[in-house]
Design a protein around this motif. Structure first.
Motif, PDB file in Angstrom:
ATOM      1  N   PRO A  64      33.459  29.709   9.562  1.00  0.00           N
ATOM      2  CA  PRO A  64      32.807  28.415   9.299  1.00  0.00           C
ATOM      3  C   PRO A  64      33.531  27.609   8.222  1.00  0.00           C
ATOM      4  N   ILE A  65      33.839  26.366   8.543  1.00  0.00           N
ATOM      5  CA  ILE A  65      34.381  25.401   7.581  1.00  0.00           C
ATOM      6  C   ILE A  65      33.657  24.094   7.874  1.00  0.00           C
ATOM      7  N   ALA A  66      32.730  23.730   7.032  1.00  0.00           N
ATOM      8  CA  ALA A  66      31.862  22.593   7.348  1.00  0.00           C
ATOM      9  C   ALA A  66      31.596  21.747   6.109  1.00  0.00           C
ATOM     10  N   GLY A  67      31.309  20.482   6.346  1.00  0.00           N
ATOM     11  CA  GLY A  67      30.927  19.578   5.266  1.00  0.00           C
ATOM     12  C   GLY A  67      31.837  18.370   5.170  1.00  0.00           C
ATOM     13  N   TYR A  68      31.521  17.502   4.235  1.00  0.00           N
ATOM     14  CA  TYR A  68      32.269  16.266   4.039  1.00  0.00           C
ATOM     15  C   TYR A  68      33.247  16.424   2.873  1.00  0.00           C
ATOM     16  N   SER A  69      34.193  15.513   2.775  1.00  0.00           N
ATOM     17  CA  SER A  69      35.118  15.438   1.641  1.00  0.00           C
ATOM     18  C   SER A  69      35.335  13.966   1.302  1.00  0.00           C
ATOM     19  N   ILE A  70      35.513  13.681   0.031  1.00  0.00           N
ATOM     20  CA  ILE A  70      35.757  12.321  -0.437  1.00  0.00           C
ATOM     21  C   ILE A  70      37.060  12.324  -1.248  1.00  0.00           C
ATOM     22  N   PHE A  71      37.935  11.369  -0.962  1.00  0.00           N
ATOM     23  CA  PHE A  71      39.232  11.313  -1.615  1.00  0.00           C
ATOM     24  C   PHE A  71      39.434   9.982  -2.345  1.00  0.00           C
ATOM     25  N   VAL A  72      40.030  10.066  -3.527  1.00  0.00           N
ATOM     26  CA  VAL A  72      40.421   8.882  -4.294  1.00  0.00           C
ATOM     27  C   VAL A  72      41.841   9.106  -4.804  1.00  0.00           C
ATOM     28  N   SER A  73      42.507   8.012  -5.150  1.00  0.00           N
ATOM     29  CA  SER A  73      43.865   8.092  -5.676  1.00  0.00           C
ATOM     30  C   SER A  73      43.927   7.473  -7.066  1.00  0.00           C
ATOM     31  N   GLN A  74      44.471   8.224  -7.995  1.00  0.00           N
ATOM     32  CA  GLN A  74      44.616   7.698  -9.353  1.00  0.00           C
ATOM     33  C   GLN A  74      45.716   6.646  -9.435  1.00  0.00           C
ATOM     34  N   LEU A  75      46.534   6.550  -8.388  1.00  0.00           N
ATOM     35  CA  LEU A  75      47.560   5.517  -8.342  1.00  0.00           C
ATOM     36  C   LEU A  75      47.005   4.173  -7.903  1.00  0.00           C
TER      37      LEU A  75
END
Length: 262
Positions: free
Chosen positions: A141-152
């Motif tokens: 099982p690999i489940a769920g959301y992810s949120i990404f931001v860039s410091q650049l």
């Protein structure tokens, strides 16, 4: 009654005028005009294109199909007085990563949100077939959301603020983040900024670092995982995810346009 973000804009414009007539330090003219007149512009970016369709899920359906469907629902739900919704592409269109960022910058957007659906590294996948169509599924099982931001991104602080609001709304919905992108293996090893909210720093994501406006990328769910794909493909669950994003956008608008005390 006006939405909260429009109430905040009206209040800020009023305070700017008061400051001017009382001889206090005036608000920046561009900010005052933006607050009083400019609609809140949100650019929704459905990830991938027909020619580069992204991850292949457990049902043999490419990621772009999920991205387009959710983006259309979100664009419709965000329509409100004082809000301008811009899609970077319609389902039949091709657009480069640079083109997506350039569109957001040209529109002077208040927020750029890229929508994606997730996969996993090949070591965690097995190749299958669905009615003769290739597909992939997880071996665990690999489940769920992810949120990404860039410091650049030059608006990193605002990007991170929206990421937090988005994570809070998704957690309130009962969703949990997947932390597999932080695993120290090839293709992952992303820095977690907030494990509870599922926020990662991924500086080199082009659509985040080349936008000059607040920018966030959301991986809605893992389409190679049977249970998570079932969740994100469900019409009612999609509606709930959309409403969670709308709530986060509304809070972000309120945060951006609420005057800060001197």
């Amino acid at each position: 009654m006006l939405p909260r973000y429009l109430q905040a804009r009206s209040a800020q414009a009023f305070l700017c005028l008061c400051a001017f007539f009382m001889g206090a330090a005036p608000c920046d003219a561009a900010d005052a005009a933006r607050t009083a007149d400019k609609p809140f512009v949100i650019v929704i970016d459905p990830g991938h294109t027909p020619k580069q369709p992204g991850a292949l899920g457990i049902k043999g359906i490419h990621e772009v199909t999920y991205n387009d469907a959710l983006s259309a629902k979100l664009a419709k739900a965000l329509q409100a007085p004082g809000v301008q919704v811009v899609l970077t592409r319609v389902p039949s269109e091709e657009i480069s990563l640079d083109g997506r960022a350039e569109l957001a910058n040209a529109r002077q957007a208040d927020l750029f949100l890229a929508l994606h659906h997730d996969s996993a590294q090949l070591k965690y996948l097995t190749k299958t077939e669905v009615n003769g169509t290739p597909a992939y599924q997880t071996v665990q099982p690999i489940a769920g959301y992810s949120i990404f931001v860039s410091q650049l991104n030059p608006r990193f602080a605002q990007s991170q603020q929206f990421a937090k609001l988005l994570g809070q709304e998704l957690r309130a919905l009962g969703r949990h983040p997947t932390l597999h992108h932080a695993e120290p293996i090839a293709g992952e090893n992303r820095e977690l900024l907030d494990a509870q909210l599922g926020i990662y720093k991924f500086d080199e994501l082009l659509v985040l670092r080349k936008t000059t406006v607040p920018a966030v990328l959301l991986e809605v769910g893992v389409i190679v995982d049977a249970e998570d794909e079932k969740y994100v493909a469900d019409n009612a669950k999609q509606d709930a995810i959309v409403q969670a994003i709308v709530a986060a956008v509304d809070k972000f608008q309120h945060w951006v346009f609420t005057p800060t005390p001197n």
